[in-house]
Write a protein that holds these residues in place. Structure first.
Motif, mmCIF file in Angstrom:
data_model
loop_
_atom_site.group_PDB
_atom_site.id
_atom_site.type_symbol
_atom_site.label_atom_id
_atom_site.label_comp_id
_atom_site.label_asym_id
_atom_site.label_seq_id
_atom_site.Cartn_x
_atom_site.Cartn_y
_atom_site.Cartn_z
ATOM 1 N N LEU A 31 0.858 -1.182 0.000
ATOM 2 C CA LEU A 31 0.000 0.000 0.000
ATOM 3 C C LEU A 31 0.893 1.230 0.000
ATOM 4 O O LEU A 31 1.701 1.426 0.908
ATOM 5 C CB LEU A 31 -0.901 0.020 1.241
ATOM 6 N N ARG A 32 0.778 2.055 -1.042
ATOM 7 C CA ARG A 32 1.557 3.282 -1.130
ATOM 8 C C ARG A 32 0.630 4.468 -0.940
ATOM 9 O O ARG A 32 -0.469 4.504 -1.501
ATOM 10 C CB ARG A 32 2.255 3.379 -2.496
ATOM 11 N N GLY A 33 1.074 5.415 -0.143
ATOM 12 C CA GLY A 33 0.262 6.586 0.143
ATOM 13 C C GLY A 33 1.022 7.877 -0.088
ATOM 14 O O GLY A 33 2.247 7.927 0.067
ATOM 15 N N GLU A 34 0.293 8.898 -0.483
ATOM 16 C CA GLU A 34 0.857 10.233 -0.610
ATOM 17 C C GLU A 34 -0.160 11.226 -0.079
ATOM 18 O O GLU A 34 -1.306 11.248 -0.521
ATOM 19 C CB GLU A 34 1.186 10.551 -2.066
ATOM 20 N N ASP A 35 0.261 12.032 0.898
ATOM 21 C CA ASP A 35 -0.583 13.079 1.463
ATOM 22 C C ASP A 35 -0.024 14.427 1.062
ATOM 23 O O ASP A 35 1.140 14.742 1.352
ATOM 24 C CB ASP A 35 -0.638 12.957 2.997
ATOM 25 N N ARG A 36 -0.851 15.220 0.404
ATOM 26 C CA ARG A 36 -0.444 16.551 -0.037
ATOM 27 C C ARG A 36 -1.320 17.606 0.622
ATOM 28 O O ARG A 36 -2.525 17.415 0.774
ATOM 29 C CB ARG A 36 -0.580 16.687 -1.555
ATOM 30 N N LEU A 37 -0.701 18.695 0.987
ATOM 31 C CA LEU A 37 -1.418 19.903 1.380
ATOM 32 C C LEU A 37 -1.209 20.907 0.258
ATOM 33 O O LEU A 37 -0.121 21.468 0.103
ATOM 34 C CB LEU A 37 -0.894 20.436 2.716
ATOM 35 N N THR A 38 -2.239 21.083 -0.552
ATOM 36 C CA THR A 38 -2.136 21.876 -1.775
ATOM 37 C C THR A 38 -2.691 23.274 -1.549
ATOM 38 O O THR A 38 -3.847 23.424 -1.132
ATOM 39 C CB THR A 38 -2.911 21.190 -2.915
ATOM 40 N N PRO A 39 -1.896 24.321 -1.812
ATOM 41 C CA PRO A 39 -2.389 25.688 -1.607
ATOM 42 C C PRO A 39 -3.498 26.034 -2.606
ATOM 43 O O PRO A 39 -3.439 25.670 -3.778
ATOM 44 C CB PRO A 39 -1.154 26.562 -1.830
#
Length: 560
Positions: A450-458
């Motif tokens: 399981l690969r995850g990516e969490d982004r906080l996008t402006p």
């Protein structure tokens, strides 16, 4: 402008709280009065008829403990001695007291046989002597609904050991309490109250039982339309409440069959929908998903309801009740992809948008806890949280419901021969920080990873002067009970081991820092993985992580 959240007026819940509190006070005063007792006291039923069947598994050991003089309820115990009286002494907790007055002990005691049934009759008659007229705690609708249901299922067995006068008292008391359940009340409790009253009406003999049953079925059909979602989810988004309502409806359906009566279409439709919802929420360990305050229940408890499911092994949907499901041979992932429930349905709601539950090899590895954002397997920005729970006077009147939560969610699901993945986003951080939380979850079916990516996008708001401030962010993964975590020396990976399982799992990440912190889970000690960082709002942030079977010696890791 369209799409903007509604303004939040201070004190806007106070008027509703005042109205509800005033109505509740007047209702309790009326329900405690002699005229109301006279109204709900008749007509008197002609004893008990059919034996309503509760499909929940009874625990004989719990019943044996009661015969030996100890009540074990809500995780606590009360020693009363053999044939002792639990009603004349303080309970160890409110939860214990509620379970005691709900008669949660009754099916377990009866399961022990004739001796248990005789003791159950004595305890019920003693409760009647002390609380039978009315009591604000014992007659609270959420407490009384379970008591009525348990009494309705046990009534004929108790009557078989009672005198004629005692049987008449038991039947009359059950009818009166069931009628009281049909008094207007909280919409979130309406289905539970109505189905309990209907089971009581089915169990009672004579015109009184038939009239009560007809009233309850009419009320129940309306309540199910708002309590059960079209796809089979419960309005609270709790799988355990869907399961318990399914149990109750299965009992009612069986009781109606015994009476030669078909269940209303609304009841049959709700049974089919709830059965589908429970199938979807049943995980590889046989227990349930636990979003929004739900309890996993035990595998035998869940299986008892699913054994009545006549639809067979239908294909499992990919989404139901605001939850997405990803399955591979060794990994199972459940993801919360809808806003929390609102209004009276949010009494136990959790503010954990895009939170996940992860099972490896049929064992729970990552699972959220509590109601706050800090208890979920998701991302937190800053320290102000998302939404709030009512407290004070408003909380007492309306319950600790969730308010001021803007957590709209966008969902895109993708499927390929060797992979499943979700592209998700929620808008909860836009008002305060101008950031959108985007989460990609990629399940590699061939590698079992399981690969995850969490982004906080402006967003546009973060690109202005307000976006120049630094904001801390945290990615949390609460670990299931029994999971141990060892952080590597370079702090880029964590070895996770499930109690009783020889193979481990590695969580790799590129966060600035990762630690293992203690986590209290319903009174049990536990731990959580916490990945932290800090960035300017106008620049955004990204954390990547991967969960895969351990393929290197565990001595690369050290304790933390």
């Amino acid at each position: 402008m369209a799409g903007l959240p509604a303004p939040r007026l201070p004190g806007r819940h106070l008027a509703l709280a005042l109205a509800v509190a005033t109505g509740r006070a007047l209702s309790e005063e009326w329900r405690a009065s002699r005229p109301y007792r006279w109204v709900t006291g008749g007509p008197r039923p002609d004893g008990f008829g059919i034996q309503a069947r509760d499909y929940r598994p009874a625990d004989r050991d719990t019943g044996e403990a009661i015969l030996a003089g100890a009540f074990v309820l809500a995780g606590q115990s009360l020693a009363v001695g053999v044939r002792g009286d639990p009603w004349d002494r303080p309970s160890p907790s409110r939860g214990f007291a509620e379970a005691l007055h709900r008669f949660d002990w009754l099916p377990h005691l009866i399961a022990t046989g004739p001796e248990g049934a005789a003791e159950a009759l004595r305890l019920v008659l003693e409760w009647r002597r002390l609380f039978g007229k009315w009591n604000s705690f014992a007659w609270a609708p959420q407490v009384m609904a379970r008591r009525v249901y348990n009494l309705a299922c046990a009534g004929p067995l108790l009557a078989a050991r009672a005198s004629e006068a005692e049987t008449a008292q038991l039947a009359a008391d059950l009818a009166r309490q069931a009628r009281d359940l049909l008094f207007p009340g909280d919409v979130a409790e309406s289905a539970q109250r109505s189905v309990a009253a209907a089971v009581a009406g089915a169990a009672l003999r004579g015109p009184a039982g038939r009239k009560l049953l007809a009233r309850a079925l009419t009320r129940l059909s309306r309540a199910l339309d708002v309590s059960v979602l079209p796809d089979g989810g419960h309005a609270t988004r709790r799988a355990d409440l869907a399961l318990d309502l399914l149990f109750d409806l299965q009992t009612l359906d069986d009781a109606l069959i015994q009476k030669g009566q078909a269940a209303p279409d609304a009841v049959q439709r709700a049974i089919d929908r709830l059965a589908a919802g429970v199938r979807f929420a049943t995980l590889a360990d046989g227990a349930l998903a636990t979003f929004h305050g739900g309890r996993p229940r035990t595998a035998p408890y869940v299986a008892a309801a699913r054994a009545q499911d006549e639809t067979g092994d239908r294909p499992t949907p990919t989404e139901l009740g605001g939850v997405q499901r990803l399955d591979s041979r060794g990994l199972q992932v459940m993801v919360d992809v809808a806003p929390p429930p609102a209004g009276p349905w949010s009494q136990t709601a959790a503010v954990q948008p895009l939170g996940v539950e992860v099972l490896v090899a049929g064992h729970r590895l990552i699972s959220g806890t509590g109601r706050a954002l800090a208890g979920g397997a998701t991302v937190e920005v800053g320290d102000a949280g998302l939404g709030r729970f009512l407290s004070g006077f408003a909380g007492r009147a309306l319950g600790a419901r969730l308010v001021d939560c803007d957590a709209a969610v966008d969902v895109q699901r993708h499927e390929a021969p060797e992979a499943l993945w979700l592209d998700l986003a929620h808008h909860g951080w836009m008002r305060r920080h101008g950031l959108m939380h985007q989460r990609r979850l990629y399940l590699d079916l061939r590698a079992g990873e399981l690969r995850g990516e969490d982004r906080l996008t402006p967003t546009a708001k973060a690109q202005g002067p307000d976006g120049r401030h630094f904001v801390p962010y945290t990615v949390r993964f609460p670990l299931a009970p029994g999971v141990r975590a060892l952080v590597s020396q370079d702090r880029r990976s964590v070895l996770l081991r499930v109690e009783g399982v020889s193979d481990g799992w590695i969580l790799r990440n590129d966060a600035l820092d990762i630690v293992v912190e203690p986590l209290a889970r319903r009174g049990r000690p536990g731990s959580q993985l916490v990945m932290t960082g800090q960035r300017r709002a106008d620049s955004g942030a990204r954390v990547r992580w991967k969960l895969a079977p351990a393929r290197q010696p565990s001595d690369e890791a050290r304790g933390s």
